[in-house]
Write an enzyme that holds these catalytic residues in place. Structure first.
Site, PDB file in Angstrom:
ATOM      1  N   TYR A  55      47.575 -13.767 -25.302  1.00  0.00           N
ATOM      2  CA  TYR A  55      46.307 -13.746 -24.578  1.00  0.00           C
ATOM      3  C   TYR A  55      45.154 -13.987 -25.547  1.00  0.00           C
ATOM      4  O   TYR A  55      44.799 -13.104 -26.341  1.00  0.00           O
ATOM      5  CB  TYR A  55      46.096 -12.421 -23.854  1.00  0.00           C
ATOM      6  CG  TYR A  55      47.101 -12.100 -22.779  1.00  0.00           C
ATOM      7  CD1 TYR A  55      47.929 -13.072 -22.238  1.00  0.00           C
ATOM      8  CD2 TYR A  55      47.240 -10.805 -22.295  1.00  0.00           C
ATOM      9  CE1 TYR A  55      48.850 -12.773 -21.249  1.00  0.00           C
ATOM     10  CE2 TYR A  55      48.156 -10.487 -21.307  1.00  0.00           C
ATOM     11  CZ  TYR A  55      48.969 -11.480 -20.791  1.00  0.00           C
ATOM     12  OH  TYR A  55      49.884 -11.164 -19.817  1.00  0.00           O
ATOM     13  N   HIS A 120      58.008 -11.653 -23.501  1.00  0.00           N
ATOM     14  CA  HIS A 120      57.077 -12.250 -22.539  1.00  0.00           C
ATOM     15  C   HIS A 120      57.751 -13.300 -21.657  1.00  0.00           C
ATOM     16  O   HIS A 120      57.494 -13.384 -20.455  1.00  0.00           O
ATOM     17  CB  HIS A 120      55.898 -12.862 -23.289  1.00  0.00           C
ATOM     18  CG  HIS A 120      54.664 -12.985 -22.475  1.00  0.00           C
ATOM     19  ND1 HIS A 120      53.407 -13.057 -23.023  1.00  0.00           N
ATOM     20  CD2 HIS A 120      54.460 -13.041 -21.138  1.00  0.00           C
ATOM     21  CE1 HIS A 120      52.502 -13.159 -22.071  1.00  0.00           C
ATOM     22  NE2 HIS A 120      53.122 -13.158 -20.921  1.00  0.00           N
ATOM     23  N   SER A 199      49.569 -10.055 -11.215  1.00  0.00           N
ATOM     24  CA  SER A 199      48.887 -10.870 -10.196  1.00  0.00           C
ATOM     25  C   SER A 199      49.091 -10.288  -8.798  1.00  0.00           C
ATOM     26  O   SER A 199      49.456 -10.998  -7.860  1.00  0.00           O
ATOM     27  CB  SER A 199      49.363 -12.320 -10.246  1.00  0.00           C
ATOM     28  OG  SER A 199      49.041 -12.922 -11.468  1.00  0.00           O
ATOM     29  N   PRO A 200      48.858  -8.986  -8.607  1.00  0.00           N
ATOM     30  CA  PRO A 200      49.159  -8.340  -7.324  1.00  0.00           C
ATOM     31  C   PRO A 200      48.186  -8.669  -6.207  1.00  0.00           C
ATOM     32  O   PRO A 200      48.452  -8.328  -5.055  1.00  0.00           O
ATOM     33  CB  PRO A 200      49.090  -6.850  -7.675  1.00  0.00           C
ATOM     34  CG  PRO A 200      48.105  -6.778  -8.793  1.00  0.00           C
ATOM     35  CD  PRO A 200      48.351  -8.011  -9.602  1.00  0.00           C
ATOM     36  N   GLY A 202      47.291 -11.888  -5.670  1.00  0.00           N
ATOM     37  CA  GLY A 202      47.421 -13.340  -5.489  1.00  0.00           C
ATOM     38  C   GLY A 202      46.508 -14.145  -6.381  1.00  0.00           C
ATOM     39  O   GLY A 202      45.912 -15.114  -5.941  1.00  0.00           O
ATOM     40  N   ARG A 203      46.411 -13.738  -7.655  1.00  0.00           N
ATOM     41  CA  ARG A 203      45.548 -14.420  -8.627  1.00  0.00           C
ATOM     42  C   ARG A 203      44.107 -14.519  -8.123  1.00  0.00           C
ATOM     43  O   ARG A 203      43.426 -15.510  -8.322  1.00  0.00           O
ATOM     44  CB  ARG A 203      46.116 -15.792  -8.973  1.00  0.00           C
ATOM     45  CG  ARG A 203      47.526 -15.714  -9.543  1.00  0.00           C
ATOM     46  CD  ARG A 203      48.034 -17.054 -10.016  1.00  0.00           C
ATOM     47  NE  ARG A 203      49.433 -16.969 -10.427  1.00  0.00           N
ATOM     48  CZ  ARG A 203      49.854 -16.590 -11.632  1.00  0.00           C
ATOM     49  NH1 ARG A 203      48.974 -16.260 -12.551  1.00  0.00           N
ATOM     50  NH2 ARG A 203      51.136 -16.552 -11.920  1.00  0.00           N
ATOM     51  N   GLY A 204      43.686 -13.453  -7.463  1.00  0.00           N
ATOM     52  CA  GLY A 204      42.316 -13.368  -6.963  1.00  0.00           C
ATOM     53  C   GLY A 204      42.128 -13.926  -5.574  1.00  0.00           C
ATOM     54  O   GLY A 204      41.142 -13.599  -4.894  1.00  0.00           O
ATOM     55  N   PHE A 205      43.065 -14.764  -5.111  1.00  0.00           N
ATOM     56  CA  PHE A 205      42.875 -15.403  -3.811  1.00  0.00           C
ATOM     57  C   PHE A 205      42.845 -14.400  -2.675  1.00  0.00           C
ATOM     58  O   PHE A 205      41.952 -14.437  -1.812  1.00  0.00           O
ATOM     59  CB  PHE A 205      43.973 -16.446  -3.567  1.00  0.00           C
ATOM     60  CG  PHE A 205      43.806 -17.183  -2.266  1.00  0.00           C
ATOM     61  CD1 PHE A 205      42.954 -18.273  -2.185  1.00  0.00           C
ATOM     62  CD2 PHE A 205      44.473 -16.772  -1.115  1.00  0.00           C
ATOM     63  CE1 PHE A 205      42.776 -18.929  -0.971  1.00  0.00           C
ATOM     64  CE2 PHE A 205      44.293 -17.422   0.086  1.00  0.00           C
ATOM     65  CZ  PHE A 205      43.440 -18.513   0.158  1.00  0.00           C
ATOM     66  N   GLY A 209      38.396 -13.921  -3.766  1.00  0.00           N
ATOM     67  CA  GLY A 209      37.633 -14.363  -4.931  1.00  0.00           C
ATOM     68  C   GLY A 209      37.599 -15.856  -5.153  1.00  0.00           C
ATOM     69  O   GLY A 209      36.910 -16.325  -6.063  1.00  0.00           O
TER      70      GLY A 209
END
Length: 333
Positions: A55, A120, A199-200, A202-205, A209
């Site tokens: 990261y 990872h 990503s719980p 939905g990656r912001g969707f 967002g």
């Protein structure tokens, strides 16, 4: 916040994924904002913090280590190896590379031991037994306290458990990415492995967002994901409107609906939403207080599932190709 178990650790039922404080979703926030997210998370009851060597190519570990240093004894710290050589993104699961990365991570984090250390990604050129064996060595040397895996199948998890105790398996899981339900969740329950859901929302969707995919900033790897493109995106927006309506009817935000749904799906699940917005961090924490009825759970699952979401689930944005293509070399803010 109530707690759940990872190995012998009690961790906050919702953890903090720290990736977006350094890369992947466009330019990272200013240092001041990142500190507000991390320190605010302590106040909000988070005790589980998830970072990785890749990261920001070390930036995230340095950030998390420095900001949370005064709270080290009160938190469970997770990091990951196997996707960087320290200077570039490089999938490599050889024992020598994993051990070298661990030494570098310990220095960046400013700690003597990492509580939970993940492979990872599995480098399939290297037997999983060899990679996990290296992590077992690190645990025996006292450099890590427990071992995790990320994005592996149930079959691979079972092989790994024959080499060393696996504390956690981390994979994307949300109402719109249900792949773990095929076999991985069952295997985790049988083997006593905690499932950590990244990503719980939905990656912001699903948090509302991303209403305009064309407005995603340069370097945001969602631009390369099928679900954020063209007709798929327009179809998913219509689904989102209905999802928001369900959240409204149950008195919570759509992000909280995702997290509460995960927490009630299985007591073995620990979601780790990430954000660079302090207000969203507090919003996510409050999801731990929400109890959904069976009716609400059924509404979510009937609306958002593999049959209704447009665009294939594609993990390639987390793999090396798109990471290299979509992300410019990191320059600290």
């Amino acid at each position: 916040m109530f707690t759940r178990k990872i190995a012998e650790f009690d961790v906050s039922a919702i953890g903090l994924g720290c990736m977006s404080l350094s890369h992947a979703y466009g330019p990272p926030p200013a240092r001041e904002i990142a500190e507000r997210v991390l320190l605010g998370a302590i106040d909000a009851g988070y005790t589980f913090f998830d970072t990785a060597a890749v990261y920001g190519l070390g930036h995230n570990e340095r950030l998390v280590g420095a900001v949370l240093k005064p709270h080290r004894d009160d938190i469970i710290l997770a990091s990951k190896c196997g996707m960087t050589d320290g200077e570039t993104r490089d999938l490599n699961g050889t024992p020598a590379r994993l051990k070298k990365t661990c030494e570098e991570s310990l220095q960046r984090l400013g700690v003597d031991v990492i509580d939970l250390y993940y492979l990872h990604r599995w480098d399939k050129r290297v037997p999983i037994e060899d990679s996990v064996g290296a992590l077992r060595d690190l645990m025996n040397e006292g450099k890590i306290r427990s071992i995790g895996l990320s994005e592996v199948s149930a079959v691979t998890l079972r092989k790994a458990c024959e080499v060393a105790p696996i504390a956690a398996l981390q994979t994307e899981y949300s109402p719109w990415t249900r792949n773990p339900e095929i076999a991985v969740l069952k295997a985790c329950r049988e083997l006593g492995v905690t499932f950590v859901a990244f990503s719980p929302v939905g990656r912001g969707f699903l948090a509302g967002g991303v209403r305009d995919a064309t407005a995603l900033p340069q370097g945001d790897f969602r631009s390369g994901m099928p679900r954020f493109q063209g007709e798929n995106f327009e179809s998913n927006l219509r689904l989102l409107d209905q999802f928001v309506a369900i959240a409204d009817s149950w008195g919570c935000t759509p992000a909280q609906l995702c997290l509460a749904w995960l927490l009630q799906k299985d007591e073995n699940i620990v979601p780790i939403p990430g954000t660079s917005n302090p207000a969203h961090m507090y919003e996510n924490a409050n999801a731990a207080d929400i109890e959904l009825s069976s009716e609400a759970m059924e509404q979510v699952e009937a609306l958002v599932n593999a049959s209704t979401v447009a665009g294939r689930f594609d993990e390639s944005p987390h793999a090396l190709g798109l990471c290299r293509a979509a992300m410019p070399r990191f320059v600290p803010p």
